[in-house]
Design an enzyme around this catalytic site. Structure first.
Site, PDB file in Angstrom:
ATOM      1  N   ASP A   1     -13.414  -4.137  37.401  1.00 40.50           N
ATOM      2  CA  ASP A   1     -12.616  -4.864  35.858  1.00 40.50           C
ATOM      3  C   ASP A   1     -11.561  -3.979  35.843  1.00 40.50           C
ATOM      4  O   ASP A   1     -10.468  -5.159  35.312  1.00 40.50           O
ATOM      5  CB  ASP A   1     -13.909  -4.877  34.735  1.00 40.50           C
ATOM      6  CG  ASP A   1     -14.416  -3.696  34.116  1.00 40.50           C
ATOM      7  OD1 ASP A   1     -14.280  -2.791  34.569  1.00 40.50           O
ATOM      8  OD2 ASP A   1     -14.938  -3.401  33.200  1.00 40.50           O
TER       9      ASP A   1
ATOM     10  N   THR B   1     -18.685  -4.034  26.303  1.00 40.12           N
ATOM     11  CA  THR B   1     -19.044  -3.393  25.754  1.00 40.12           C
ATOM     12  C   THR B   1     -18.496  -1.261  25.806  1.00 40.12           C
ATOM     13  O   THR B   1     -18.735  -0.259  25.030  1.00 40.12           O
ATOM     14  CB  THR B   1     -20.294  -2.736  26.981  1.00 40.12           C
ATOM     15  OG1 THR B   1     -20.249  -4.176  26.955  1.00 40.12           O
ATOM     16  CG2 THR B   1     -21.410  -2.046  26.673  1.00 40.12           C
TER      17      THR B   1
ATOM     18  N   GLY C   1     -14.155   0.897  37.882  1.00 41.37           N
ATOM     19  CA  GLY C   1     -14.712  -0.489  37.720  1.00 41.37           C
ATOM     20  C   GLY C   1     -13.766  -1.764  38.502  1.00 41.37           C
ATOM     21  O   GLY C   1     -12.599  -1.766  38.352  1.00 41.37           O
TER      22      GLY C   1
ATOM     23  N   ASP D   1     -16.122 -13.776  34.849  1.00 38.21           N
ATOM     24  CA  ASP D   1     -16.259 -11.971  35.002  1.00 38.21           C
ATOM     25  C   ASP D   1     -17.073 -11.715  33.955  1.00 38.21           C
ATOM     26  O   ASP D   1     -18.236 -11.339  32.723  1.00 38.21           O
ATOM     27  CB  ASP D   1     -14.762 -11.883  33.052  1.00 38.21           C
ATOM     28  CG  ASP D   1     -15.553 -10.493  32.858  1.00 38.21           C
ATOM     29  OD1 ASP D   1     -14.925 -10.304  31.528  1.00 38.21           O
ATOM     30  OD2 ASP D   1     -15.840  -9.270  33.148  1.00 38.21           O
ATOM     31  N   VAL D   2     -18.401 -10.789  34.667  1.00 36.36           N
ATOM     32  CA  VAL D   2     -19.279 -10.102  34.550  1.00 36.36           C
ATOM     33  C   VAL D   2     -19.554  -8.876  34.116  1.00 36.36           C
ATOM     34  O   VAL D   2     -19.037  -8.184  34.397  1.00 36.36           O
ATOM     35  CB  VAL D   2     -20.569 -10.137  35.252  1.00 36.36           C
ATOM     36  CG1 VAL D   2     -22.707 -10.021  35.205  1.00 36.36           C
ATOM     37  CG2 VAL D   2     -20.760 -11.692  36.227  1.00 36.36           C
TER      38      VAL D   2
ATOM     39  N   THR E   1     -24.630   4.967   2.082  1.00 39.71           N
ATOM     40  CA  THR E   1     -24.412   5.337   3.775  1.00 39.71           C
ATOM     41  C   THR E   1     -24.202   4.109   4.537  1.00 39.71           C
ATOM     42  O   THR E   1     -23.399   4.467   5.807  1.00 39.71           O
ATOM     43  CB  THR E   1     -26.207   4.964   4.512  1.00 39.71           C
ATOM     44  OG1 THR E   1     -26.662   6.517   3.064  1.00 39.71           O
ATOM     45  CG2 THR E   1     -26.934   5.150   5.357  1.00 39.71           C
TER      46      THR E   1
ATOM     47  N   ARG F   1     -22.052  -9.493  28.478  1.00 31.58           N
ATOM     48  CA  ARG F   1     -21.795 -10.965  28.033  1.00 31.58           C
ATOM     49  C   ARG F   1     -20.991 -11.218  28.785  1.00 31.58           C
ATOM     50  O   ARG F   1     -20.166 -10.735  29.881  1.00 31.58           O
ATOM     51  CB  ARG F   1     -21.076 -11.359  26.480  1.00 31.58           C
ATOM     52  CG  ARG F   1     -21.376 -11.350  25.702  1.00 31.58           C
ATOM     53  CD  ARG F   1     -20.759 -11.674  24.292  1.00 31.58           C
ATOM     54  NE  ARG F   1     -19.390 -11.754  24.626  1.00 31.58           N
ATOM     55  CZ  ARG F   1     -18.553 -12.149  23.666  1.00 31.58           C
ATOM     56  NH1 ARG F   1     -18.970 -13.028  23.019  1.00 31.58           N
ATOM     57  NH2 ARG F   1     -17.505 -11.598  23.893  1.00 31.58           N
ATOM     58  N   ILE F   2     -21.106 -12.447  29.760  1.00 28.28           N
ATOM     59  CA  ILE F   2     -20.068 -13.099  30.738  1.00 28.28           C
ATOM     60  C   ILE F   2     -19.342 -14.069  30.216  1.00 28.28           C
ATOM     61  O   ILE F   2     -19.448 -14.613  29.639  1.00 28.28           O
ATOM     62  CB  ILE F   2     -21.378 -14.174  31.514  1.00 28.28           C
ATOM     63  CG1 ILE F   2     -22.528 -12.870  32.546  1.00 28.28           C
ATOM     64  CG2 ILE F   2     -20.348 -14.471  33.049  1.00 28.28           C
ATOM     65  CD1 ILE F   2     -23.331 -13.897  33.387  1.00 28.28           C
ATOM     66  N   LYS F   3     -18.153 -14.080  30.770  1.00 27.70           N
ATOM     67  CA  LYS F   3     -17.173 -14.960  30.197  1.00 27.70           C
ATOM     68  C   LYS F   3     -16.685 -15.331  31.469  1.00 27.70           C
ATOM     69  O   LYS F   3     -15.956 -15.426  32.833  1.00 27.70           O
ATOM     70  CB  LYS F   3     -16.099 -14.297  29.890  1.00 27.70           C
ATOM     71  CG  LYS F   3     -16.270 -12.996  28.304  1.00 27.70           C
ATOM     72  CD  LYS F   3     -17.070 -12.474  28.347  1.00 27.70           C
ATOM     73  CE  LYS F   3     -16.243 -10.679  28.960  1.00 27.70           C
ATOM     74  NZ  LYS F   3     -17.700  -9.999  28.844  1.00 27.70           N
TER      75      LYS F   3
END
Ligand SMILES: Nc1ncnc2c1ncn2[C@@H]1O[C@H](COP(=O)(O)OP(=O)(O)O)[C@@H](O)[C@H]1O
Ligand SMILES: CC(C)(COP(=O)(O)O)[C@@H](O)C(=O)NCCC(=O)O
Ligand SMILES: [K+]
Length: 244
Positions: free
Chosen positions: A96, A120, A94, A6-7, A172, A11-13
Site C-alpha cells: 500500500d 488502521t 507495505g 485496496d485490501v 473519563t 476494510r476493502i475499498k
C-alpha cells in the site's frame, strides 16, 4: 476498464476506472469480498482487469473464482515502480505504501512529497524531488488507539470516534477522546513540522478512512483525497503496463 482493489487491515475499498476516470467507489468488509466483487463485475461488464493491493491476510485465493472472467494482477515488489526504493528492507515495505508513493510520484512530479494514510495504521511516506522513496513511519490509527486503551487497561471503556469537547477533558470518556483525537492530530502536525525542518518545501497528501475527520483539524495545508490509494493503484498499473 479496470477494478482497483485496496485490501487494508480494516476494510476493502474498490473503484472502477475507465482510463483515469473514476466511475464508482465501493467499500466493504473482507467477509463480503466475493459477493461485492461479483456485484461490481455484474454492474460493470467492461471490466477486463482486477488490480489488487493487499496488506492484509486476503490472498490470491480469495479472488480465484474471478480468474475465468477477468485478468487479476496482484501488485508485488517485482512490479515496476516510478521511484528508487531507498528503504533498507525493501521487501518488507507495505505494498500500500509503495502504491501511495508511486501515485504521489506520478501525480506530483519533480517535487518533494509526503503521503499520510490514516487508516488502521497511520503511515507516513516521503518521496524526494528526485523520486527517491526515503521511507517514513508507521503509527496506530484512531480505531487502534481506542481499542488499545480499552484492551490494555482494567477500567477504560471501548469508545468510538467522537470529536473531543475540550482539550482539557473533564471526564473519563472525554479524556479518552481528547487523548486519541488530539494525540493523533498533534502527531501528524508534529511530523509535518519535523519534515519542514529538513525540507524547504513539499506537498502533503492525506488519505485513508479518517481523511475527512482529520483534514479539518490539521493546522498544515494538505491535499485531502480519501481515494488517493485507489487512484494511485490505477496509475501504478498503467505505469507497469508501459514499463514492464
Ligand atoms: N465504516 C467504517 N468502518 C471501520 N472504520 C471506519 C469506518 N468509517 C471510517 N472508519 C475509520 O477508518 C479507519 C480505517 O480506514 P481504512 O482506510 O479503511 O483502513 P485500512 O485501509 O487500514 O483498512 C478507522 O480508523 C476508522 O476510524
Ligand atoms: C503499515 C501497514 C500495516 C498499513 O496498513 P493499513 O493501515 O493500510 O491497513 C502496511 O503498510 C504494512 O503492512 N506495512 C509493512 C511494513 C512496512 O511498511 O515497513
Ligand atoms: K494506512
Amino acid at each position: 476498464m479496470i477494478l482497483a482493489v485496496d485490501v487494508g487491515n480494516t476494510r476493502i475499498k474498490a473503484a472502477v476506472f475507465e482510463g483515469t476516470i473514476l466511475l464508482e467507489v465501493f467499500v466493504f468488509m473482507k467477509t463480503e469480498l466475493e459477493k461485492s466483487i461479483q456485484n461490481i463485475l455484474n454492474k460493470y461488464k467492461k471490466i477486463s482487469h482486477l488490480v489488487v493491493s493487499s496488506v492484509s491476510d486476503v490472498e490470491k485465493q480469495a479472488f480465484i473464482s474471478f480468474e475465468s472472467s477477468v485478468n487479476i494482477h496482484f501488485v508485488s515488489h517485482k512490479d515496476s515502480f516510478p521511484f528508487v526504493n531507498c528503504y533498507e528492507t525493501p521487501q518488507t515495505l507495505g505494498i500500500d505504501r509503495m502504491v501511495l508513493a508511486a501515485g504521489a510520484t506520478l501525480q506530483f512530479p519533480s517535487q518533494n512529497r509526503l503521503v499520510i494514510d490514516a487508516g488502521t495504521c497511520v503511515t507516513y511516506d516521503f518521496i524526494d524531488e528526485n523520486d527517491n522513496y526515503l521511507g517514513g513511519a508507521i503509527s496506530p490509527g484512531l480505531r487502534l488507539r481506542y481499542e488499545a486503551l480499552h484492551n490494555y487497561t482494567a477500567k477504560l471503556p471501548l469508545l468510538t470516534l467522537e470529536n473531543p469537547k475540550h482539550f482539557t477533558a473533564k471526564s473519563t470518556s472525554e479524556s479518552i477522546h481528547s487523548g486519541v483525537v488530539n494525540g493523533l492530530v498533534c502527531e501528524i502536525d508534529g511530523f509535518i513540522n519535523q519534515y519542514k525542518a529538513q525540507f524547504s518545501n513539499f506537498i502533503i497528501i492525506l488519505t485513508g478512512g479518517d481523511t475527512e475527520f482529520l483534514a479539518k483539524r490539521l493546522k498544515n495545508t494538505i491535499f485531502a483525497n480519501s481515494n488517493f490509494l485507489l487512484e494511485s493503484l490505477n496509475q501504478t498499473f498503467q505505469y507497469k503496463i508501459k514499463n514492464d
